[in-house]
Design a protein around this motif. Sequence first.
Motif, PDB file in Angstrom:
ATOM      1  N   CYS A 182    -102.938  12.109 -72.279  1.00 37.61           N
ATOM      2  CA  CYS A 182    -103.269  13.539 -72.279  1.00 37.61           C
ATOM      3  C   CYS A 182    -102.002  14.388 -72.338  1.00 37.61           C
ATOM      4  CB  CYS A 182    -104.072  13.894 -71.029  1.00 37.61           C
ATOM      5  SG  CYS A 182    -105.713  13.148 -70.951  1.00 37.61           S
ATOM      6  N   MET A 205    -111.462  11.929 -76.199  1.00 38.72           N
ATOM      7  CA  MET A 205    -111.321  12.904 -75.116  1.00 38.72           C
ATOM      8  C   MET A 205    -112.320  12.652 -73.990  1.00 38.72           C
ATOM      9  SD  MET A 205    -108.782  14.904 -75.851  1.00 38.72           S
ATOM     10  CE  MET A 205    -109.010  16.419 -74.942  1.00 38.72           C
ATOM     11  N   TYR A 219    -104.558  22.026 -77.301  1.00 38.95           N
ATOM     12  CA  TYR A 219    -105.210  20.969 -76.521  1.00 38.95           C
ATOM     13  C   TYR A 219    -106.441  21.532 -75.811  1.00 38.95           C
ATOM     14  CZ  TYR A 219    -105.746  16.996 -73.338  1.00 38.95           C
ATOM     15  OH  TYR A 219    -106.233  15.917 -72.655  1.00 38.95           O
TER      16      TYR A 219
END
Length: 327
Positions: free
Chosen positions: A263, A241, A275
């Motif tokens: 993403c 991330m 998310y």
Amino acid sequence: MFPSYDKPSFFAGSFGQKTPDGGFGKSTPFFNAGGASPFVAGGEDPAYATSATQVYTSFEDLPNYGTDVNVVEVLDLIRKSFEDKSNWKSTFDALDNLRILNKFYPHDVNNIFEAFGKYIMEGLESVRSNIAKNSLIFIKEVFTYTCRSVKVADEIISEVIPVVLSKCFSDKAFIKAEAQECITQFLENCVGDISIITLCRSCFDKNVNICELSMQAIAKMIESLGENISRLSNDTIAVLMKSLARIVDGKRASMAKIAQQICEYMIKLFGPDNYLNVMSQVLTEEEGSTMMRTLENKKDKSSRPSHLHEVLREQKLNAFGGGGNPF
């Protein structure tokens, strides 16, 4: 870095037993390609023109040592061959014998790297292109066959992959081709935490080609994982991330586009709430805000491909040339 070679005794139990007299039996077990059934690769280093054309033994033709072998002595011969710097052929033969160990004793692959990792890395970086190629063949065989059933140590992936990625851009076509095949097999058979982490780190290499290839490789792994992304460790998710947050807001358009699609792919898989929850746990407030703002600004539903693999097909810059899926 791999530990330096000490002694091979930890191999003895799984690799076999000595003959009654403690020796090798009637034949020397150390393999020399000159007596095998090899295939000859073209375009090799002209420095070897003074000797017979160098041969590369196929995986299928690598012979076993047999049941009577004293493997402790074989391992010592391999070590001595690696240390013999007066003759390049000694190193080449040592690599062939590592290939044999990997083929017939795959569950000892981590021990092989523990004992000979230093020499393997030297081979990959060798200016002798025949040595470099045989080292890549060994790595390719580990990724192709061994990784399907054996968990390769994290240190092997983290040490080897950056070097192999760099070889994908070698000016020698046969080195480049071998390295590319290594990466193909790596992506097919070595999907996991350390692989994702290593590729994320390579996205910030000084060489832009390595960065872009690493980004494409991450996309391929993420697509292969699908919903199994959730099985990655928290540390891996954090590294992924944070890397995506930097890349999606970066100046390299081709990488940013793939990062954006990764993403959006994960948002689609797990839902926006999940998310955002992950983002809040692994990204700083500034990183998270920047990522979401960038994703929103770059969103163009009229032209954006709907699947990750479509973006990969669009990429023009990759080590494999052309606009097709690089892997």
